[in-house]
Write a protein that holds these residues in place. Structure first.
Motif, PDB file in Angstrom:
ATOM      1  N   LYS A 190       0.833  -1.212   0.000  1.00  0.00           N
ATOM      2  CA  LYS A 190       0.000   0.000   0.000  1.00  0.00           C
ATOM      3  C   LYS A 190       0.866   1.261   0.000  1.00  0.00           C
ATOM      4  CE  LYS A 190      -4.219  -1.868   0.759  1.00  0.00           C
ATOM      5  NZ  LYS A 190      -3.885  -3.229   1.146  1.00  0.00           N
ATOM      6  N   GLN A 200      10.916  -1.114  -9.437  1.00  0.00           N
ATOM      7  CA  GLN A 200       9.941  -1.859  -8.641  1.00  0.00           C
ATOM      8  C   GLN A 200       9.718  -3.246  -9.236  1.00  0.00           C
ATOM      9  OE1 GLN A 200       6.677   0.988  -8.545  1.00  0.00           O
ATOM     10  NE2 GLN A 200       5.871  -0.195  -6.824  1.00  0.00           N
ATOM     11  N   LYS A 236       9.026   2.697 -11.892  1.00  0.00           N
ATOM     12  CA  LYS A 236       8.264   1.513 -12.266  1.00  0.00           C
ATOM     13  C   LYS A 236       9.176   0.314 -12.564  1.00  0.00           C
ATOM     14  CE  LYS A 236       5.551   0.280 -16.335  1.00  0.00           C
ATOM     15  NZ  LYS A 236       6.209   0.513 -17.595  1.00  0.00           N
ATOM     16  N   GLU A 281       3.392   4.097  -1.012  1.00  0.00           N
ATOM     17  CA  GLU A 281       3.773   4.679  -2.296  1.00  0.00           C
ATOM     18  C   GLU A 281       5.259   4.413  -2.512  1.00  0.00           C
ATOM     19  OE1 GLU A 281       4.194   8.989  -4.362  1.00  0.00           O
ATOM     20  OE2 GLU A 281       2.906   8.869  -2.582  1.00  0.00           O
ATOM     21  N   SER A 282       5.603   3.862  -3.650  1.00  0.00           N
ATOM     22  CA  SER A 282       7.001   3.497  -3.883  1.00  0.00           C
ATOM     23  C   SER A 282       7.825   4.732  -4.239  1.00  0.00           C
ATOM     24  CB  SER A 282       7.096   2.483  -5.011  1.00  0.00           C
ATOM     25  OG  SER A 282       8.442   2.206  -5.287  1.00  0.00           O
TER      26      SER A 282
END
Ligand code: SF4
Lengths: 289, 222
Positions: free
Chosen positions: A81, A91, A88, A83-84
């Motif tokens: 949940k 990840q 993209k 926020e990274s």
């Protein structure tokens, strides 16, 4: 042409013949009629396909490992949940690395690249980048051959095994291989590719192998996403023209020496480090009954 | 040190999680099964030291059985081998032991059936293996060469007859290991070959006097 055994020789062979690392590596393999280009490309293609399959299966599984201590971490990361703060692709790389490693612990089909414990590092970097940046299969195979050549040169100095050199020789070598593959796909030149490998390797010297309960599980599974991202740093630095002040071959020498100096208690014997912590000992009692 | 190839670095494709404890176990099983070369009624596996201690967590027991049943190193059935129809056809048993005179990753296979045979070996790292004993004879099988195993009554001249027959096939002998239980008693030969021997050579070997067991063991694919 003489058989290439060092990064220096590899560099000069590429320069002289105006060839890339994978082309030079293929010529080198075919010397003395040993391994034809066809054989090497075929193995690379088979391994690449198996790597993709392992990721696919790992992404959708939460089946626990034998010991029962892991198996749901890839799922947790995919459904995080928070926020990274990573992009993209980074990840995705972490997710793919965990997916592959967890598959390994479930007795799934993986590619030991270079070893089973480090099986998530090269595929995650290579495949996630290729997907997000449109690298075709041929380019992926070339990148895997570049990674293989990097590992091969390191292994000429020391066996890529935790029992001999600690984890620097397994996950560390895998990270250097991944860095080389990535830099190749990003269009880096020969010097940048070799530098990325040197930078990655230099930063893992002394990494011990102290698996809890003697299983390729703790710290191995999570070390895979860590070492995958580690390869990105190396590639990023190398692409900026930053060089390893200590040349690649000397870094490998240092790694060999460090492996020798490392206590046997920290080389896959599970007699020290994490393996001898209170929690590890308790796990040992429960699992190895 | 042996120069490795790129293909060694980016392979093998295998069922996890450990090259020595899983892939090595399958390869040991495959090779031991080839040495026995028949359908056993029962197999007793004795696992020693690290193979006994961390073997279960690495599926070493499953790997050994899967190998004996002929499954490849990357066969995904290894994980559930105990439930496969192949495994249900034979009896098997695992013993987990400690013996520090043995290699850390040592195993004995006791095959029972029309013929009883004990095969021992070690997983020596990175999936590499060695079979070092068949019954009481020491051998040296690593799965990388086509090999001949012969057990015979110790008589003068047997070795030269055998090597002579191999010579007829123009196959080079890479290494040879001879052992015997005593003068004039049982003896063994383990011959690693650079090439392949012909069917007729094997037939000729089989018809030699004084030979009890002749096995031609192909090198392992992976
Ligand atoms: S800690 Fe040891 S067993 Fe785990 S991946 Fe590293 S070298 Fe392999």
């Amino acid at each position: 042409m003489e058989k290439i055994t060092t990064f220096r020789q590899l560099y000069y062979a590429c320069k002289e013949n105006k060839k890339s690392i994978y082309e030079t590596a293929l010529d080198n393999e075919a010397l003395n009629g040993e391994n034809s280009e066809y054989t090497v490309r075929l193995q690379a293609k088979k391994s690449l396909d198996a790597m993709k399959e392992a990721i696919k299966s790992g992404l959708v599984s939460t089946e626990p490992s034998f010991s029962g201590i892991s198996g749901d971490e890839c799922y947790k990361l995919q459904t995080s949940k928070a926020e990274s703060i990573l992009g993209k692709t980074a990840q995705k790389i972490m997710i793919y690395a965990l997916a592959t490693s967890e598959q390994n612990l479930r007795m799934g089909r993986i590619v030991a690249c270079p070893t089973a414990g480090s099986c998530g590092i090269v595929p995650s970097v290579l495949i996630a980048y290729a997907e997000d940046y449109g690298i075709k299969e041929d380019g992926q195979i070339n990148a895997l051959i570049t990674a293989g050549e990097t590992g091969r040169i390191i292994s000429n100095k020391m066996p890529l095994s935790g029992a001999v050199g600690g984890c620097q020789a397994e996950c560390g070598a895998a990270s250097a291989m991944a860095a080389a593959a990535l830099t190749q796909m990003r269009g880096g030149d020969v010097k940048q590719i070799i530098n990325s490998a040197a930078l990655a390797l230099k930063n893992v010297l002394g990494l011990t192998c102290d698996p809890v309960c003697g299983l390729v599980e703790i710290p191995c599974i999570k070390r895979n996403p860590f070492m995958a991202l580690h390869a990105l740093t190396a590639s990023e630095l190398a692409m900026a023209g930053i060089i390893s002040k200590i040349p690649a071959d000397e870094v490998v020498d240092a790694m060999e020496q460090t492996g020798k100096l490392m206590s046997p208690l920290l080389k896959e014997s599970s007699q020290g480090g994490l393996a001898k912590t209170k929690t590890a000992m308790a796990l040992e009692k429960n699992i190895l009954k | 040190m042996r120069q490795s190839s790129i293909t060694d670095i980016i392979s093998p494709i295998m069922a996890g999680p450990s090259s020595s404890h899983t892939a090595g176990a399958v390869r040991l099983g495959l090779l031991a099964g080839n040495v026995y070369n028949a359908k056993p009624e029962k197999v007793i596996f004795k696992l020693y030291n690290s193979y006994a201690l961390t073997g279960k967590g690495h599926g070493t027991d499953k790997g050994l059985l899967a190998g004996v049943l002929g499954f490849a190193v990357d066969d995904e059935r290894i994980k559930n081998v105990f439930d496969t129809p192949e495994a249900k056809k034979i009896k098997y048993e695992f013993n987990f032991l400690e013996d520090f005179n043995r290699h850390p990753n040592a195993v004995d296979f006791h095959f029972e059936g029309d013929l009883n045979m004990t095969v021992s070996g070690n997983s020596i790292g990175a999936g590499e293996i060695i079979i070092d004993k068949i019954n009481n004879f020491s051998v040296n099988l690593d799965g990388k060469y086509n090999s001949l195993i012969l057990v015979y009554h110790d008589e003068p001249g047997v070795i030269s007859k055998v090597t002579g027959m191999i010579q007829l096939d123009k196959v080079n002998i890479a290494s040879m290991n001879c052992d015997r239980s005593g003068k004039g008693k049982e003896a063994s030969m383990c011959i690693c070959l650079d090439g392949e021997v012909s069917k007729s050579c094997l037939e000729a070997l089989n018809s030699l006097e004084h030979l009890y067991i002749v096995r031609y063991i192909k090198k392992l694919e992976i």
